[in-house]
Design an enzyme around this catalytic site. Sequence first.
Site, PDB file in Angstrom:
ATOM      1  N   GLU A  65     -40.353  49.739  -4.877  1.00 39.24           N
ATOM      2  CA  GLU A  65     -40.975  49.058  -5.461  1.00 39.24           C
ATOM      3  C   GLU A  65     -41.226  48.432  -6.745  1.00 39.24           C
ATOM      4  O   GLU A  65     -42.487  49.676  -6.602  1.00 39.24           O
ATOM      5  CB  GLU A  65     -41.555  48.216  -4.618  1.00 39.24           C
ATOM      6  CG  GLU A  65     -42.409  46.777  -4.397  1.00 39.24           C
ATOM      7  CD  GLU A  65     -43.807  46.732  -3.248  1.00 39.24           C
ATOM      8  OE1 GLU A  65     -43.923  47.865  -2.494  1.00 39.24           O
ATOM      9  OE2 GLU A  65     -44.408  46.107  -2.661  1.00 39.24           O
ATOM     10  N   ARG A  76     -40.746  62.180   3.460  1.00 37.30           N
ATOM     11  CA  ARG A  76     -41.276  62.293   1.657  1.00 37.30           C
ATOM     12  C   ARG A  76     -42.228  63.777   1.825  1.00 37.30           C
ATOM     13  O   ARG A  76     -42.151  65.278   1.992  1.00 37.30           O
ATOM     14  CB  ARG A  76     -42.322  61.298   1.762  1.00 37.30           C
ATOM     15  CG  ARG A  76     -43.392  61.713   3.004  1.00 37.30           C
ATOM     16  CD  ARG A  76     -44.012  60.804   3.112  1.00 37.30           C
ATOM     17  NE  ARG A  76     -44.790  60.059   1.541  1.00 37.30           N
ATOM     18  CZ  ARG A  76     -44.996  58.660   1.257  1.00 37.30           C
ATOM     19  NH1 ARG A  76     -43.744  57.810   2.367  1.00 37.30           N
ATOM     20  NH2 ARG A  76     -45.268  58.191   0.616  1.00 37.30           N
ATOM     21  N   LYS A 131     -48.927  55.233  -4.029  1.00 40.20           N
ATOM     22  CA  LYS A 131     -48.771  54.846  -5.657  1.00 40.20           C
ATOM     23  C   LYS A 131     -50.057  53.755  -5.086  1.00 40.20           C
ATOM     24  O   LYS A 131     -51.074  53.438  -6.306  1.00 40.20           O
ATOM     25  CB  LYS A 131     -48.180  53.980  -5.811  1.00 40.20           C
ATOM     26  CG  LYS A 131     -46.819  53.874  -6.463  1.00 40.20           C
ATOM     27  CD  LYS A 131     -45.380  53.400  -6.572  1.00 40.20           C
ATOM     28  CE  LYS A 131     -44.618  52.962  -5.519  1.00 40.20           C
ATOM     29  NZ  LYS A 131     -43.418  51.592  -5.673  1.00 40.20           N
TER      30      LYS A 131
HETATM   31  P1  ATP Z   1     -46.137  54.967  -2.406  1.00 38.68           P
HETATM   32  O1  ATP Z   1     -46.513  55.551  -0.268  1.00 38.68           O
HETATM   33  O2  ATP Z   1     -46.429  55.838  -3.017  1.00 38.68           O
HETATM   34  O3  ATP Z   1     -45.780  53.558  -3.152  1.00 38.68           O
HETATM   35  P2  ATP Z   1     -43.521  53.952  -1.712  1.00 38.68           P
HETATM   36  O4  ATP Z   1     -42.123  53.996  -0.257  1.00 38.68           O
HETATM   37  O5  ATP Z   1     -44.096  52.666  -1.440  1.00 38.68           O
HETATM   38  O6  ATP Z   1     -43.789  55.203  -2.281  1.00 38.68           O
HETATM   39  P3  ATP Z   1     -40.441  52.556  -3.041  1.00 38.68           P
HETATM   40  O7  ATP Z   1     -41.010  52.102  -4.259  1.00 38.68           O
HETATM   41  O8  ATP Z   1     -40.965  51.592  -1.911  1.00 38.68           O
HETATM   42  O9  ATP Z   1     -42.579  53.451  -3.056  1.00 38.68           O
HETATM   43  O10 ATP Z   1     -40.634  53.929  -3.394  1.00 38.68           O
HETATM   44  C1  ATP Z   1     -38.660  54.100  -3.260  1.00 38.68           C
HETATM   45  C2  ATP Z   1     -38.317  54.798  -2.294  1.00 38.68           C
HETATM   46  O11 ATP Z   1     -38.352  56.564  -2.803  1.00 38.68           O
HETATM   47  C3  ATP Z   1     -37.526  55.181  -1.440  1.00 38.68           C
HETATM   48  O12 ATP Z   1     -36.080  54.934  -0.746  1.00 38.68           O
HETATM   49  C4  ATP Z   1     -38.696  55.781  -1.054  1.00 38.68           C
HETATM   50  O13 ATP Z   1     -39.272  56.523   0.694  1.00 38.68           O
HETATM   51  C5  ATP Z   1     -38.915  56.919  -1.537  1.00 38.68           C
HETATM   52  N1  ATP Z   1     -39.830  57.032  -1.440  1.00 38.68           N
HETATM   53  C6  ATP Z   1     -41.271  57.216  -1.988  1.00 38.68           C
HETATM   54  N2  ATP Z   1     -42.775  58.087  -1.682  1.00 38.68           N
HETATM   55  C7  ATP Z   1     -41.426  59.283  -1.831  1.00 38.68           C
HETATM   56  C8  ATP Z   1     -42.613  60.509  -1.454  1.00 38.68           C
HETATM   57  N3  ATP Z   1     -43.422  61.041  -1.432  1.00 38.68           N
HETATM   58  N4  ATP Z   1     -41.082  61.107  -1.361  1.00 38.68           N
HETATM   59  C9  ATP Z   1     -39.046  60.963  -1.058  1.00 38.68           C
HETATM   60  N5  ATP Z   1     -39.618  59.961  -0.657  1.00 38.68           N
HETATM   61  C10 ATP Z   1     -39.875  59.112  -1.631  1.00 38.68           C
HETATM   62 MG    MG Z   2     -42.910  51.206  -0.782  1.00 35.01          MG
END
Ligand code: ATP
Ligand code: MG
Length: 565
Positions: A43, A267, A277
């Site tokens: 995102e 994760r 984020k």
């Molecule tokens: P955050 O919680 O940091 O905002 P998010 O999951 O909302 O992370 P996205 O931009 O939606 O962030 O994530 C893009 C991809 O990266 C998704 O497929 C998500 O599952 C993966 N991802 C995000 N954080 C992690 C993590 N800590 N470890 C492994 N994969 C991750």
């Molecule tokens: Mg997300």
Amino acid sequence: MTEAPRESAERSERSLNFIEQIVEDDLASGKHGGRVHTRFPPEPNGYLHIGHAKSICLNFGLADKYGGQTNLRFDDTNPVTEDTEYVESIKADVRWLGFEWENEFYASDYFDQLYEFAEKLIREGLAYVDDSTSEEIAAQKGTPTEPGQESPYRSRTVEENLDLFRRMKAGEFPDGAKVLRARIDMASPNMHFRDPIIYRIKHAHHHRTGDKWCIYPMYDFAHGQSDAIEEITHSLCTLEFIPHRPLYDWFIDKLAIFPSRQYEFARLNLTYTVMSKRKLLQLVNEGHVNGWDDPRMPTISGLRRRGYTPSSVREFCDRIGVAKRENLIDVGLLEFCIREELNKTASRVMAVLDDKPLKVVLTNYPEDKREVLRIENNPEDQSAGEREVPFSREVWIEREDFMENPPKKYFRLFPGGIVRLKGAYIIKCDEVVKNEAGEVTELRCTYIPESRSGSDTSGINVKGTIHWVSVADAVEAEVRLYDRLLTVEDPSAEEGDFKEFINPASLLKVRGLVEPSLRSSVSEKPIQFMRKGYFCIDPDSTAERLVFNRTVTLKDSWAKETKKA
Ligand code: ATP
Ligand code: MG
């Protein structure tokens, strides 16, 4: 793929992780015609962090290993938090990690298609417009052990729903006045099945679609459908999405679209930092760090500025592997990966890091004499060659390399003691000069001419070697020493706001007096300041003043300290 992830002989022999096992089973059974197509779906609401790197390495790595493809898809369904600045940074970071995507897609490109999907559900009696407030909807939801209540709007006719949904789209209603919900089962043990919201009204400008839309799909209605539109075979996400999977499958089933499948992995969580984020944005916005690429941040851009290399980050992702259970990885492993690499690649140079360095005057060295010593760049790598290091009558050393009253087994300099100046001569401390406040300001020493490194005939055996920089040739620098961002291993296990645990000593700026060879090497090349750690040049450097970041210490001093405590 620009560069394949490391596949050392040892590693290609490691057993398959559970996702690779699934892919191999699917390939063996001929599912999807032997095709592997993954996607990385960030995102664009922040910069990527090391957790994303794990997901990137996994998605691109799978496609690479099995001859497949990976899409970069921006999951941009929330107009309020998203921005093109983030889109650009994400692309730069993925490329920096060494991966190239097959297609660049945006969930917002599918808004028309998603809207059609929603109408289709309405026509089949599988979705309805609800006028309830978000509080009412929440109150009707029930609990995991108690069924929810059906909304009074649940039995609207297809015609009425279609009419209201089209008017939602046309902008007739204000934010929050209505939502579109899937009509599933208010008594389902899976809370996500209790008539989930799939569209909401948001009169907001979108970074790509502008003001075209005032209704936006929810994550659950956008993600699986985007996967299906792109014919993604293996949609990998983190464990929190396990309860969403039945809904993911339900939409695909009811819409009769490409059967993408979702698989979940743990994760990455890392000690002494935060990874969401939202929290990283707080650190940036509230000025706790100097931007997303502050070298203390766990962001990819922060790691890059800190001196991490793409290969060290990939190596780390490879070593942590892919698990089905949440865990917390020691940041020491990340540091180990870069340290191992820099040990092989970094040129060794000398830098005196001290706000108050000590001047050593070699009283028997002629005042006008200058020598140019040749010192090898990397004992781990003969091909790295040598460099020229000027030597003269006066050199700087670090204050901590001298003790007036040393304990036993102190092998550095003390009154009457001897030490080797690295790559140069053995010197003996004859006299300590102090100022009126009693502070040592200068050491008057003699050097032993026959002891020159490489041609030492002095027969003297010294126990200590210290680094130094010629006073006449030293280049001034600012050196930034970093430590853990937080003082606690796992902030989520602590009470209170994570910002209470910000390490006040996470950034220390000290004066550096560095070898003149560095003046001309304002480059990307990693260096080791001997005895001090691995460093890289920071973009804040100017022609007048070099700025260095410490990437990592030479040894894991943190592990030692926690053992002591
Ligand atoms: P955050 O919680 O940091 O905002 P998010 O999951 O909302 O992370 P996205 O931009 O939606 O962030 O994530 C893009 C991809 O990266 C998704 O497929 C998500 O599952 C993966 N991802 C995000 N954080 C992690 C993590 N800590 N470890 C492994 N994969 C991750
Ligand atoms: Mg997300």
